[in-house]
Design a protein around this motif. Structure first.
Motif, PDB file in Angstrom:
ATOM      1  N   ALA A  55      -8.616   2.509   4.506  1.00  0.00           N
ATOM      2  CA  ALA A  55      -8.500   3.102   5.832  1.00  0.00           C
ATOM      3  C   ALA A  55      -7.564   4.315   5.834  1.00  0.00           C
ATOM      4  N   MET A  56      -6.528   4.294   4.996  1.00  0.00           N
ATOM      5  CA  MET A  56      -5.563   5.391   4.932  1.00  0.00           C
ATOM      6  C   MET A  56      -6.047   6.556   4.070  1.00  0.00           C
ATOM      7  N   ALA A  57      -6.987   6.323   3.191  1.00  0.00           N
ATOM      8  CA  ALA A  57      -7.418   7.311   2.201  1.00  0.00           C
ATOM      9  C   ALA A  57      -7.810   8.674   2.776  1.00  0.00           C
ATOM     10  N   PRO A  58      -8.536   8.741   3.888  1.00  0.00           N
ATOM     11  CA  PRO A  58      -8.920  10.064   4.396  1.00  0.00           C
ATOM     12  C   PRO A  58      -7.739  10.933   4.867  1.00  0.00           C
TER      13      PRO A  58
ATOM     14  N   ILE B 263      -3.528  12.563   0.192  1.00  0.00           N
ATOM     15  CA  ILE B 263      -4.035  13.087  -1.085  1.00  0.00           C
ATOM     16  C   ILE B 263      -4.404  11.931  -2.019  1.00  0.00           C
ATOM     17  N   GLY B 264      -3.722  10.810  -1.854  1.00  0.00           N
ATOM     18  CA  GLY B 264      -4.003   9.618  -2.631  1.00  0.00           C
ATOM     19  C   GLY B 264      -3.373   8.398  -1.992  1.00  0.00           C
ATOM     20  N   VAL B 265      -3.970   7.247  -2.217  1.00  0.00           N
ATOM     21  CA  VAL B 265      -3.455   5.976  -1.704  1.00  0.00           C
ATOM     22  C   VAL B 265      -3.738   4.915  -2.763  1.00  0.00           C
ATOM     23  N   ALA B 266      -2.780   4.029  -2.967  1.00  0.00           N
ATOM     24  CA  ALA B 266      -2.976   2.940  -3.923  1.00  0.00           C
ATOM     25  C   ALA B 266      -2.492   1.627  -3.322  1.00  0.00           C
TER      26      ALA B 266
ATOM     27  N   VAL C  42       0.872  -1.167   0.000  1.00  0.00           N
ATOM     28  CA  VAL C  42       0.000   0.000   0.000  1.00  0.00           C
ATOM     29  C   VAL C  42       0.913   1.222   0.000  1.00  0.00           C
ATOM     30  N   MET C  43       0.679   2.128  -0.946  1.00  0.00           N
ATOM     31  CA  MET C  43       1.526   3.300  -1.105  1.00  0.00           C
ATOM     32  C   MET C  43       0.694   4.572  -0.986  1.00  0.00           C
TER      33      MET C  43
ATOM     34  N   CYS D 125       4.846   8.285  -0.094  1.00  0.00           N
ATOM     35  CA  CYS D 125       5.210   8.272   1.333  1.00  0.00           C
ATOM     36  C   CYS D 125       5.718   6.868   1.653  1.00  0.00           C
ATOM     37  N   GLU D 126       5.776   6.542   2.930  1.00  0.00           N
ATOM     38  CA  GLU D 126       6.283   5.235   3.347  1.00  0.00           C
ATOM     39  C   GLU D 126       5.330   4.110   2.949  1.00  0.00           C
ATOM     40  N   MET D 127       5.871   3.110   2.278  1.00  0.00           N
ATOM     41  CA  MET D 127       5.118   1.955   1.806  1.00  0.00           C
ATOM     42  C   MET D 127       4.772   1.037   2.978  1.00  0.00           C
TER      43      MET D 127
END
Length: 77
Positions: free
Chosen positions: A37-40, A43-46, A7-8, A20-22
């Motif tokens: 869960a990290m999305a909020p 700016i972006g999460v993948a 998850v990045m 950021c930190e993977m």
């Protein structure tokens, strides 16, 4: 070679977005859940599935599983 799940999160940086930190996940579903869960907070999460060379630790062939918000293209490097 083995398949791993990461998850990045991404942040704004000069000229665009920077990773950021993977974070590692044990399954594709787990990676998607962590990304959601990290999305909020970013700016972006993948979430990606990547091929890892067990001997060298090198990662290649990132395959996007899910994205939230804005992300950078990891294949553009």
């Amino acid at each position: 070679m083995s398949e791993k799940f990461i998850v990045m999160p991404f942040k704004r940086a000069r000229g665009g977005l920077a990773p950021c930190e993977m974070r590692a996940a044990t399954t594709a579903a787990g990676a998607e859940k962590v990304a959601a869960a990290m999305a909020p907070r970013h700016i972006g999460v993948a979430a990606y599935a990547v091929q890892v060379d067990e001997e060298s630790g090198e990662m290649s062939s990132p395959r996007l599983l899910v994205q939230f918000g804005e992300i950078a293209d990891l294949n553009a490097a």
